[in-house]
Design an enzyme around this catalytic site. Structure first.
Site, PDB file in Angstrom:
ATOM      1  N   ARG A  24     -10.376 -10.184 -12.492  1.00 19.83           N
ATOM      2  CA  ARG A  24      -9.165  -9.517 -12.978  1.00 19.83           C
ATOM      3  C   ARG A  24      -8.107 -10.573 -13.252  1.00 19.83           C
ATOM      4  O   ARG A  24      -8.287 -11.741 -12.921  1.00 19.83           O
ATOM      5  CB  ARG A  24      -8.648  -8.508 -11.944  1.00 19.83           C
ATOM      6  N   ARG A  25      -6.998 -10.200 -13.858  1.00 20.90           N
ATOM      7  CA  ARG A  25      -5.853 -11.088 -14.071  1.00 20.90           C
ATOM      8  C   ARG A  25      -6.274 -12.402 -14.710  1.00 20.90           C
ATOM      9  O   ARG A  25      -5.829 -13.473 -14.302  1.00 20.90           O
ATOM     10  CB  ARG A  25      -5.185 -11.408 -12.730  1.00 20.90           C
ATOM     11  N   HIS A  70      -9.772   0.786 -11.070  1.00 18.19           N
ATOM     12  CA  HIS A  70      -9.321   1.731 -10.036  1.00 18.19           C
ATOM     13  C   HIS A  70      -7.863   2.132 -10.243  1.00 18.19           C
ATOM     14  O   HIS A  70      -7.528   3.314 -10.266  1.00 18.19           O
ATOM     15  CB  HIS A  70      -9.511   1.086  -8.653  1.00 18.19           C
ATOM     16  N   PHE A  71      -7.002   1.140 -10.430  1.00 23.68           N
ATOM     17  CA  PHE A  71      -5.599   1.563 -10.404  1.00 23.68           C
ATOM     18  C   PHE A  71      -5.116   2.141 -11.736  1.00 23.68           C
ATOM     19  O   PHE A  71      -4.057   2.766 -11.769  1.00 23.68           O
ATOM     20  CB  PHE A  71      -4.671   0.489  -9.819  1.00 23.68           C
ATOM     21  N   HIS A  72      -5.901   1.978 -12.797  1.00 21.37           N
ATOM     22  CA  HIS A  72      -5.504   2.722 -13.991  1.00 21.37           C
ATOM     23  C   HIS A  72      -5.865   4.206 -13.865  1.00 21.37           C
ATOM     24  O   HIS A  72      -5.253   5.050 -14.508  1.00 21.37           O
ATOM     25  CB  HIS A  72      -6.093   2.099 -15.255  1.00 21.37           C
ATOM     26  N   TYR A  87       1.518   5.152  -2.532  1.00 25.77           N
ATOM     27  CA  TYR A  87       1.743   6.559  -2.183  1.00 25.77           C
ATOM     28  C   TYR A  87       3.138   7.020  -2.544  1.00 25.77           C
ATOM     29  O   TYR A  87       3.364   8.210  -2.750  1.00 25.77           O
ATOM     30  CB  TYR A  87       1.431   6.813  -0.706  1.00 25.77           C
ATOM     31  N   HIS A 145       0.805  -1.216   0.000  1.00 27.34           N
ATOM     32  CA  HIS A 145       0.000   0.000   0.000  1.00 27.34           C
ATOM     33  C   HIS A 145       0.842   1.271   0.000  1.00 27.34           C
ATOM     34  O   HIS A 145       0.653   2.126  -0.863  1.00 27.34           O
ATOM     35  CB  HIS A 145      -1.074   0.039   1.099  1.00 27.34           C
TER      36      HIS A 145
HETATM   37 FE1  HAS Z   1      -5.846   1.995  -4.342  1.00 23.45          FE
HETATM   38  C1  HAS Z   1      -6.113  -1.435  -4.777  1.00 23.45           C
HETATM   39  C2  HAS Z   1      -7.854   1.821  -1.581  1.00 23.45           C
HETATM   40  C3  HAS Z   1      -5.487   5.391  -3.818  1.00 23.45           C
HETATM   41  C4  HAS Z   1      -3.227   2.006  -6.538  1.00 23.45           C
HETATM   42  N1  HAS Z   1      -4.866   0.569  -5.469  1.00 23.45           N
HETATM   43  C5  HAS Z   1      -5.153  -0.782  -5.518  1.00 23.45           C
HETATM   44  C6  HAS Z   1      -4.246  -1.418  -6.444  1.00 23.45           C
HETATM   45  C7  HAS Z   1      -3.411  -0.444  -6.909  1.00 23.45           C
HETATM   46  C8  HAS Z   1      -3.819   0.798  -6.296  1.00 23.45           C
HETATM   47  C9  HAS Z   1      -2.256  -0.633  -7.880  1.00 23.45           C
HETATM   48  O1  HAS Z   1      -8.982  -0.340   0.264  1.00 23.45           O
HETATM   49  C10 HAS Z   1      -4.252  -2.907  -6.816  1.00 23.45           C
HETATM   50  C11 HAS Z   1      -3.257  -3.709  -6.062  1.00 23.45           C
HETATM   51  C12 HAS Z   1      -3.331  -5.144  -6.500  1.00 23.45           C
HETATM   52  O2  HAS Z   1      -2.725  -5.483  -7.529  1.00 23.45           O
HETATM   53  O3  HAS Z   1      -4.041  -5.922  -5.857  1.00 23.45           O
HETATM   54  N2  HAS Z   1      -6.590   3.347  -2.991  1.00 23.45           N
HETATM   55  C13 HAS Z   1      -7.409   3.075  -1.956  1.00 23.45           C
HETATM   56  C14 HAS Z   1      -7.749   4.313  -1.246  1.00 23.45           C
HETATM   57  C15 HAS Z   1      -7.083   5.329  -1.902  1.00 23.45           C
HETATM   58  C16 HAS Z   1      -6.349   4.707  -2.972  1.00 23.45           C
HETATM   59  C17 HAS Z   1      -8.628   4.463  -0.048  1.00 23.45           C
HETATM   60  N3  HAS Z   1      -4.627   3.422  -5.053  1.00 23.45           N
HETATM   61  C18 HAS Z   1      -4.620   4.745  -4.697  1.00 23.45           C
HETATM   62  C19 HAS Z   1      -3.548   5.430  -5.372  1.00 23.45           C
HETATM   63  C20 HAS Z   1      -2.907   4.469  -6.136  1.00 23.45           C
HETATM   64  C21 HAS Z   1      -3.593   3.220  -5.924  1.00 23.45           C
HETATM   65  C22 HAS Z   1      -3.245   6.896  -5.214  1.00 23.45           C
HETATM   66  C23 HAS Z   1      -1.740   4.570  -7.033  1.00 23.45           C
HETATM   67  C24 HAS Z   1      -1.032   5.622  -7.239  1.00 23.45           C
HETATM   68  N4  HAS Z   1      -6.825   0.496  -3.396  1.00 23.45           N
HETATM   69  C25 HAS Z   1      -7.552   0.626  -2.250  1.00 23.45           C
HETATM   70  C26 HAS Z   1      -7.996  -0.710  -1.804  1.00 23.45           C
HETATM   71  C27 HAS Z   1      -7.498  -1.638  -2.719  1.00 23.45           C
HETATM   72  C28 HAS Z   1      -6.767  -0.853  -3.694  1.00 23.45           C
HETATM   73  C29 HAS Z   1      -8.798  -1.052  -0.627  1.00 23.45           C
HETATM   74  C30 HAS Z   1      -7.679  -3.152  -2.687  1.00 23.45           C
HETATM   75  C31 HAS Z   1      -8.741  -3.586  -3.609  1.00 23.45           C
HETATM   76  C32 HAS Z   1      -8.846  -5.073  -3.649  1.00 23.45           C
HETATM   77  O4  HAS Z   1      -9.825  -5.602  -3.112  1.00 23.45           O
HETATM   78  O5  HAS Z   1      -7.945  -5.745  -4.180  1.00 23.45           O
HETATM   79  C33 HAS Z   1      -7.113   6.804  -1.483  1.00 23.45           C
HETATM   80  O6  HAS Z   1      -5.799   7.251  -1.245  1.00 23.45           O
HETATM   81  C34 HAS Z   1      -7.752   7.709  -2.478  1.00 23.45           C
HETATM   82  C35 HAS Z   1      -7.866   9.114  -1.943  1.00 23.45           C
HETATM   83  C36 HAS Z   1      -7.954  10.111  -3.076  1.00 23.45           C
HETATM   84  C37 HAS Z   1      -8.956  10.946  -3.288  1.00 23.45           C
HETATM   85  C38 HAS Z   1      -8.951  11.872  -4.470  1.00 23.45           C
HETATM   86  C39 HAS Z   1      -8.584  13.302  -4.120  1.00 23.45           C
HETATM   87  C40 HAS Z   1      -8.536  14.135  -5.361  1.00 23.45           C
HETATM   88  C41 HAS Z   1      -7.558  14.988  -5.693  1.00 23.45           C
HETATM   89  C42 HAS Z   1      -7.617  15.711  -7.029  1.00 23.45           C
HETATM   90  C43 HAS Z   1      -8.254  17.061  -6.905  1.00 23.45           C
HETATM   91  C44 HAS Z   1      -8.483  17.623  -8.256  1.00 23.45           C
HETATM   92  C45 HAS Z   1      -9.623  18.166  -8.711  1.00 23.45           C
HETATM   93  C46 HAS Z   1      -9.708  18.531 -10.152  1.00 23.45           C
HETATM   94  C47 HAS Z   1     -10.809  18.365  -7.843  1.00 23.45           C
HETATM   95  C48 HAS Z   1     -10.117  10.992  -2.392  1.00 23.45           C
HETATM   96  C49 HAS Z   1      -6.399  15.264  -4.790  1.00 23.45           C
HETATM   97  C50 HAS Z   1      -9.286  19.961 -10.391  1.00 23.45           C
HETATM   98  C51 HAS Z   1      -9.291  20.189 -11.842  1.00 23.45           C
HETATM   99  C52 HAS Z   1      -9.424  21.376 -12.448  1.00 23.45           C
HETATM  100  C53 HAS Z   1      -9.510  21.423 -13.916  1.00 23.45           C
HETATM  101  C54 HAS Z   1      -9.538  22.623 -11.702  1.00 23.45           C
HETATM  102 CU    CU Z   2      -3.969   0.125  -0.692  1.00 21.19          CU
END
Ligand code: HAS
Ligand code: CU
Length: 544
Positions: free
Chosen positions: A435-436, A371-373, A224, A220
């Site tokens: 998946r996979r 999700h992860f793409h 980050y 995890h």
């Molecule tokens: Fe995730 C699975 C939970 C973030 C990557 N994640 C994965 C896997 C990858 C991955 C690679 O709880 C698969 C792993 C595998 O092969 O099994 N993930 C989260 C949570 C967050 C999260 C709670 N993940 C990421 C990030 C990744 C990433 C970042 C890569 C860089 N993820 C999970 C969970 C799994 C998971 C479970 C397991 C699933 C399973 O069952 O296998 C949080 O950090 C997300 C918080 C982010 C936000 C977004 C904030 C938005 C921002 C942008 C603001 C911009 C705006 C636009 C408003 C809430 C900061 C402005 C635009 C203008 C034009 C003005």
């Molecule tokens: Cu995670």
């Protein structure tokens, strides 16, 4: 200035981009397979044995190699400029890069020989050739050495600048590297104590649950480690490029400290469905995961506010008119804005994953690659591409080959990713498509999936085109014979804070203490429990 650092950065980026090229070119093939077109027979002729070997290449090269090499290149470039002093021991960082490249080659050969078709999580009892694990270990050790080179430089800076606040970019880089140092201890223990003796045949069996738990201790925070360099750019560089200022440097610092403390003790959210891990510990990790949501929301707020300052300074008015006034003609800015928009959806999906009951529905389905793409494949990769649009000119001293092609690249990535991830998300959620899995050959594949598989395939092909546009620009830039007239500098946004950040936001002790305490609470008892009841009984499997 900084010729040595530029060289280290340039070579790191070159390796990163070659990896992404090879790994990325597997992507469209995977999507064509979804639509029943099996190109793997053709690929057999050039030595690729299966869909799964291609998938391993795709994920190892894109998720592990492209990111890690890009990050150390970007960090080396940015750290010295932020501190305004060269690396303290440049040979250490050169050695780090060499160790990483040797490790990469050592890991790549078994993958290419179909001796390590274990996907990027290499879960035991799937077993790869020992060189694969040794190679990955060397890549990690090389990245530690980079970190040591940075810490020494930072230390020297502190000695010379007593009482001054660490510049934000430098602080964010050091925090990210320390977080990575702690996180990688998990995978180092897994590989050195559990996997290598087992893959060499010194012990007969291993304990998959224990191995997976050490893996996700690392897995995890790994995500980050990919994200935080993008945050460095969104907070400290993008506002400047957009004509704005960093809305609050204090908040930005707080966010990085929170990521240090909260990134590791959440790994069990990847193991909700693992039997053998008590539910109470899963609940603890779920709660800390939701705490981790907070710094990302602060980021969304702060970064958007910083951009709004820019948009208004450029003449934008009204509630949303400032968005149109942002410099959408600048490909570096556009790529990063589009990356941020995609991250909103990636983040929401992350929260879905983190909710135990919802995770039961989507775990191991194509929702997860959806999700992860959006996260590593968009928020991170598209941001890194946006950074490359100024960084590669800055390192090479050449102008970007074509701004227009770069703009097309950003937009095609955006559209391709929307289509692909939408298809993958719905297929996982509504149809439990695994998946996979080589869906093209799955007897249970349902004709009802076809429209969405087709959508994902079109998205994947558009992404392939976008990738080619990116490489055309990178090669065009680096190979151009003409030097740029005005050198490109690193953009650094000014802070809007009236006073320097408070001392507690520039102090390691309280944050390191919090980090260690949280890790001990979240992982101490469960690891003691798993280690004391470990059963090293599972033999290795190589089913390919
Ligand atoms: Fe995730 C699975 C939970 C973030 C990557 N994640 C994965 C896997 C990858 C991955 C690679 O709880 C698969 C792993 C595998 O092969 O099994 N993930 C989260 C949570 C967050 C999260 C709670 N993940 C990421 C990030 C990744 C990433 C970042 C890569 C860089 N993820 C999970 C969970 C799994 C998971 C479970 C397991 C699933 C399973 O069952 O296998 C949080 O950090 C997300 C918080 C982010 C936000 C977004 C904030 C938005 C921002 C942008 C603001 C911009 C705006 C636009 C408003 C809430 C900061 C402005 C635009 C203008 C034009 C003005
Ligand atoms: Cu995670």
């Amino acid at each position: 200035m900084y010729a040595r650092e530029n060289k280290i950065a340039g070579w790191s980026l070159a390796v990163a981009m070659i990896a992404l090229f090879i790994g990325g070119s597997m992507g469209p093939l995977q999507k064509l397979n979804y639509a029943g077109v099996n190109l793997y027979d053709t690929l057999n002729d050039i030595g690729l044995a299966s869909y799964y070997q291609g998938l391993t290449l795709h994920a190892v090269l894109n998720a592990l190699v492209w990111t890690t090499f890009f990050i150390v290149g970007f960090f080396t470039f940015a750290l010295v400029r932020s501190l305004n002093m060269p690396l303290k021991m440049p040979w250490l960082n050169v050695a780090a890069l060499i160790v990483m490249v040797i490790g990469l080659i050592m890991a790549a050969i078994p993958i290419l020989l179909n001796l390590a078709t274990v996907l990027f999580t290499f879960y035991p009892p799937l077993q790869a050739n020992t060189f694969f694990y040794l190679g990955l270990t060397l890549v990690v050790i090389g990245s530690w050495m980079h970190g040591y080179g940075y810490y020494l430089t930072y230390w020297e800076w502190r000695k010379q600048n007593k009482g001054t606040r660490t510049p934000f970019i430098a602080l964010a880089i050091i925090i990210t590297m320390v977080m990575w140092q702690i996180a990688t201890l998990g995978v180092a223990i897994e590989i050195i104590f559990l996997i290598i003796p087992w893959s060499l045949g010194w012990v007969e069996g291993t304990d998959p649950t224990l191995a997976r738990t050490f893996f996700w201790f690392f897995g995890h925070p790994l995500v980050y480690f990919w994200l935080l360099p993008a945050y460095v750019s969104w907070y400290a560089m993008l506002p400047k490029q957009a004509g704005g200022k960093l809305f609050s440097e204090g908040l930005a610092r707080l966010v990085f400290w929170l990521f240090l403390a909260l990134s590791v003790p959440v790994g069990l959210h990847h193991q909700y469905l693992d039997p053998g891990v008590p539910a109470g510990w899963k609940a603890v990790h779920a709660m800390i995961t939701f705490a981790l949501f907070f710094p990302s929301m602060v980021t969304a707020f702060t970064v958007v506010a910083s951009l709004e300052v820019g948009g208004r300074a450029r003449g934008g008015t009204g509630l949303l008119g400032w968005i149109r006034a942002l410099p959408w003609g600048d490909p570096s800015v556009t790529a990063q804005l589009l990356a941020m928009i995609l991250f909103v959806f990636g983040g929401i999906g992350g929260l879905t994953n983190a909710s135990y009951n919802l995770n039961l529905v989507i775990h191991n389905t194509s929702w997860v690659p959806g999700h992860f793409h959006l996260t590593v494949g968009s928020a991170v990769t598209l941001t890194f591409m946006g950074i490359a649009y100024w960084l590669v000119p800055a390192i090479s001293g050449k102008n970007l080959w074509s701004r227009k092609v770069a703009l097309w690249q950003g937009w095609t990535w955006f559209v391709g990713m929307i289509l692909m991830s939408n298809g993958l998300h719905i297929l996982g959620l509504n149809f439990s498509m695994p998946r996979r899995t080589m869906i093209g050959a799955a007897p249970y594949a349902d004709p009802a999936w076809n429209p969405l598989l087709f959508e994902a395939m079109i998205g994947g092909l558009i992404l392939g085109v976008s990738g080619l546009l990116f490489y055309a620009n990178m090669l065009g830039t680096v190979l151009s014979r003409k030097k740029a007239e005005t050198p490109v500098e690193m953009p650094v946004a000014e802070s809007m804070d009236a006073t320097p950040a408070p001392a507690w936001l520039d102090s390691w002790k309280p944050w390191m203490a919090l980090t260690i305490v949280l890790i001990l609470i979240a992982y101490g008892p469960i690891l003691v429990d798993l280690i004391s009841s470990a059963q090293f009984t599972s033999p290795g499997f190589t089913p390919w």
